[in-house]
Design an enzyme around this catalytic site. Structure first.
Site, short mmCIF file in Angstrom:
data_model
loop_
_atom_site.label_atom_id
_atom_site.label_comp_id
_atom_site.label_asym_id
_atom_site.label_seq_id
_atom_site.Cartn_x
_atom_site.Cartn_y
_atom_site.Cartn_z
N ARG A 21 0.81 -1.21 0.00
CA ARG A 21 0.00 0.00 0.00
C ARG A 21 0.85 1.26 0.00
O ARG A 21 1.74 1.41 0.81
CB ARG A 21 -0.94 -0.01 1.21
CG ARG A 21 -1.94 -1.14 1.09
CD ARG A 21 -2.77 -1.33 2.31
NE ARG A 21 -3.91 -2.21 2.00
CZ ARG A 21 -4.90 -2.47 2.84
NH1 ARG A 21 -4.91 -1.92 4.03
NH2 ARG A 21 -5.87 -3.28 2.47
N SER A 136 -21.79 -14.14 15.07
CA SER A 136 -21.23 -12.98 14.36
C SER A 136 -21.33 -13.18 12.84
O SER A 136 -21.00 -14.25 12.32
CB SER A 136 -19.77 -12.84 14.80
OG SER A 136 -19.10 -11.83 14.10
N SER A 188 -19.58 -1.93 4.23
CA SER A 188 -18.97 -0.79 3.53
C SER A 188 -18.29 -1.13 2.22
O SER A 188 -18.04 -0.23 1.42
CB SER A 188 -17.96 -0.12 4.44
OG SER A 188 -16.84 -0.98 4.60
N HIS A 216 -21.39 2.95 8.86
CA HIS A 216 -21.58 3.47 7.50
C HIS A 216 -23.01 3.92 7.25
O HIS A 216 -23.45 4.02 6.10
CB HIS A 216 -21.13 2.44 6.47
CG HIS A 216 -19.66 2.23 6.51
ND1 HIS A 216 -18.76 3.04 5.85
CD2 HIS A 216 -18.91 1.33 7.21
CE1 HIS A 216 -17.53 2.64 6.11
NE2 HIS A 216 -17.59 1.61 6.93
N THR A 244 -19.74 5.80 14.48
CA THR A 244 -18.50 6.58 14.44
C THR A 244 -18.82 8.05 14.23
O THR A 244 -19.86 8.40 13.67
CB THR A 244 -17.56 6.11 13.31
OG1 THR A 244 -16.33 6.82 13.40
CG2 THR A 244 -18.15 6.37 11.93
N LYS A 247 -16.97 9.31 10.00
CA LYS A 247 -17.34 9.13 8.59
C LYS A 247 -18.36 10.21 8.22
O LYS A 247 -17.96 11.36 8.02
CB LYS A 247 -17.72 7.68 8.36
CG LYS A 247 -16.44 6.82 8.50
CD LYS A 247 -16.57 5.33 8.47
CE LYS A 247 -15.21 4.69 8.76
NZ LYS A 247 -15.24 3.23 8.88
N THR A 277 -6.82 8.37 27.05
CA THR A 277 -7.14 9.79 27.22
C THR A 277 -8.40 10.16 26.44
O THR A 277 -8.61 9.70 25.32
CB THR A 277 -5.95 10.64 26.73
OG1 THR A 277 -4.82 10.30 27.54
CG2 THR A 277 -6.22 12.12 26.85
N THR A 362 -8.81 -6.25 3.02
CA THR A 362 -10.06 -5.48 3.18
C THR A 362 -11.20 -6.19 2.44
O THR A 362 -12.33 -6.22 2.93
CB THR A 362 -9.87 -4.04 2.67
OG1 THR A 362 -8.72 -3.49 3.32
CG2 THR A 362 -11.07 -3.16 2.97
C1 LIG Z 1 -14.41 2.42 9.83
C2 LIG Z 1 -15.17 1.33 10.56
C3 LIG Z 1 -15.09 1.19 11.95
C4 LIG Z 1 -14.10 1.96 12.75
O1 LIG Z 1 -14.50 3.26 12.90
P1 LIG Z 1 -13.37 4.40 13.11
O2 LIG Z 1 -14.12 5.49 13.75
O3 LIG Z 1 -12.84 4.72 11.74
O4 LIG Z 1 -12.31 3.81 13.98
C5 LIG Z 1 -15.92 0.28 12.58
N1 LIG Z 1 -16.80 -0.47 11.88
C6 LIG Z 1 -16.87 -0.39 10.53
C7 LIG Z 1 -17.83 -1.25 9.81
C8 LIG Z 1 -16.04 0.49 9.84
O5 LIG Z 1 -16.07 0.53 8.51
#
Ligand SMILES: *Cc1c(COP(=O)(O)O)cnc(C)c1O
Length: 403
Positions: A21, A136, A188, A216, A244, A247, A277, A362
């Protein structure tokens, strides 16, 4: 052992396979997304990004930036400690309240990232609940897999989105054992969406908890951007909603939402929460502003879906092999790591388009792809240029057309 030689050999193996990469050295320009500047081979040029997970462009939204600036001036840069030892800032409290409100749960808990939220929550549940079994989805994100492994609890893997197989897996577990079904809403890399209602039906039948990764989907689905579970009317049925702030919300950080007891339990026993932290207060302030903004701007979600549907349609019209995504993600199959990287390089070098080639681990080997994420900020002119350039790439490299 020659340690350096070991490292070098491992890297050489990746290069042989064509999946070493190289990061694009980008400088995103606030106010001009999806345009950015790239430094490459000693040159600097302006490009259009087509693969960002800042799906809605919230990383440059004026309300997000204003909140961040204000909080920097008020509180400074960092939090100054773990949440327990002087690190809890009022912006963290406000953000957690905002997220609980978004998901209509009693509480929410924030983490340094979504990855840490998944790892910490799943590993803590599996470690602490006596005799717990995880069930899972086979396509779950690495952070969920790591959390489950780290917990050392037993696990069963069900076929992707296969509710009959999920039912059989749960049926094989002793009825009295605690169980947790872990899955995502939008996957994703393929852009498919899980049948949340059916999965909840089955989980309820066996008395299992549900853990739903909406990373996502938050900000992008549902009338207030709470995710696919909101859109489909199942949000109240999920034990742990995970998301998250990095994103669609365009900042950084992760969270879980659920009952007060569940969040308090993870807050009190989750080592990835306790010993790390707290996020910088300006980050929490920016994320909160972004969540609030997207709650109220459904028109951005409509424009986002329109952009994705339009790109899919236009690529299919010229026989570019778009994979069957039902979401905002537009994956295009190349099926070979070397060709996929060549396509990506050709688009960048000859057409000022940046789309990253996606390879193993990935996605599965043989399904290497270009993954496009059109945002509400990509214009028709951007799209014309992309479609033309992709046609040229397919021609030049002799890539496989749609079947
Ligand atoms: C990106 C991702 C995460 C991790 O989230 P970050 O905030 O980027 O650490 C968790 N689950 C899925 C499905 C993701 O694509």
């Amino acid at each position: 052992m020659d340690y350096q030689e070991f490292f070098e050999n491992k890297i050489a193996a990746l290069k042989t396979e064509g999946r070493y990469r190289i990061f694009a050295d980008l400088e995103r320009h606030a106010g001009a997304f999806p345009k950015a500047r790239v430094r490459r081979d000693g040159k600097i040029k302006d490009i259009t990004i087509w693969c960002s997970n800042d799906y809605m462009g919230m990383g440059q939204n004026p309300s997000t930036l204003a909140a961040m600036h204000e909080a920097i001036d008020l509180c400074g840069a960092g939090a100054g400690g773990t949440r327990n030892i002087s690190g809890t800032n009022h912006f963290h409290v406000l953000l957690e309240n905002e997220l609980a409100d978004l998901h209509r749960t009693e509480a929410a808990l924030i983490f340094g990232s979504g990855w840490v939220a998944n790892l910490t929550t799943l590993s803590t549940l599996g470690r602490m609940i006596p005799d717990c079994v995880f069930v899972s989805d086979e396509k779950n994100h690495n952070s969920m897999i790591e959390g489950i492994i780290h917990s050392r609890a037993e696990k069963k893997i069900f076929k992707h989105n296969d509710v009959a197989h999920l039912d059989r897996c749960l049926g094989e577990i002793e009825p009295d054992r605690p169980k947790l079904v872990a899955f995502e809403s939008v996957y994703s890399m393929d852009g498919d969406i899980s049948p949340i209602g059916e999965i909840c039906d089955i989980a309820e039948k066996y008395g299992a908890m549900t853990f739903l990764d909406e990373v996502h989907a938050v900000g992008m689905y549902g009338p207030t951007g709470a995710g696919v579970a909101e859109r489909d009317g199942h949000m109240h049925r999920i034990t742990v909603i995970q998301g998250t702030l990095a994103k669609a919300f365009g900042v950084v950080g992760g969270y879980i939402a659920g009952t007060a007891a569940m969040c308090d339990f993870i807050r009190s026993y989750g080592t990835g929460f306790i010993f790390s932290t707290a996020m910088p207060p300006p980050v929490a302030a920016a994320a909160r502003a972004s969540v609030r903004y997207l709650k109220e701007h459904n028109e951005l979600r409509e424009r986002h879906q329109e952009r994705a549907a339009t790109l899919k349609r236009r690529l299919r019209e010229i026989n570019i092999p778009v994979m069957p995504s039902v979401s905002h993600i537009v994956p295009v199959l190349v099926g070979d790591p070397v060709l996929c990287k060549q396509a990506s390089d050709f688009l960048m070098d000859s057409h000022d388009i940046y789309v990253q080639s996606i390879n193993y681990p990935t996605v599965a080997r043989g399904t290497e792809r270009l993954r496009f994420t059109p945002s509400p900020l990509h214009t028709d002119a951007d799209m014309d240029h992309l479609v033309e350039s992709l046609a040229k790439a397919w021609n030049r490299l002799g890539l496989k057309a749609a079947a």
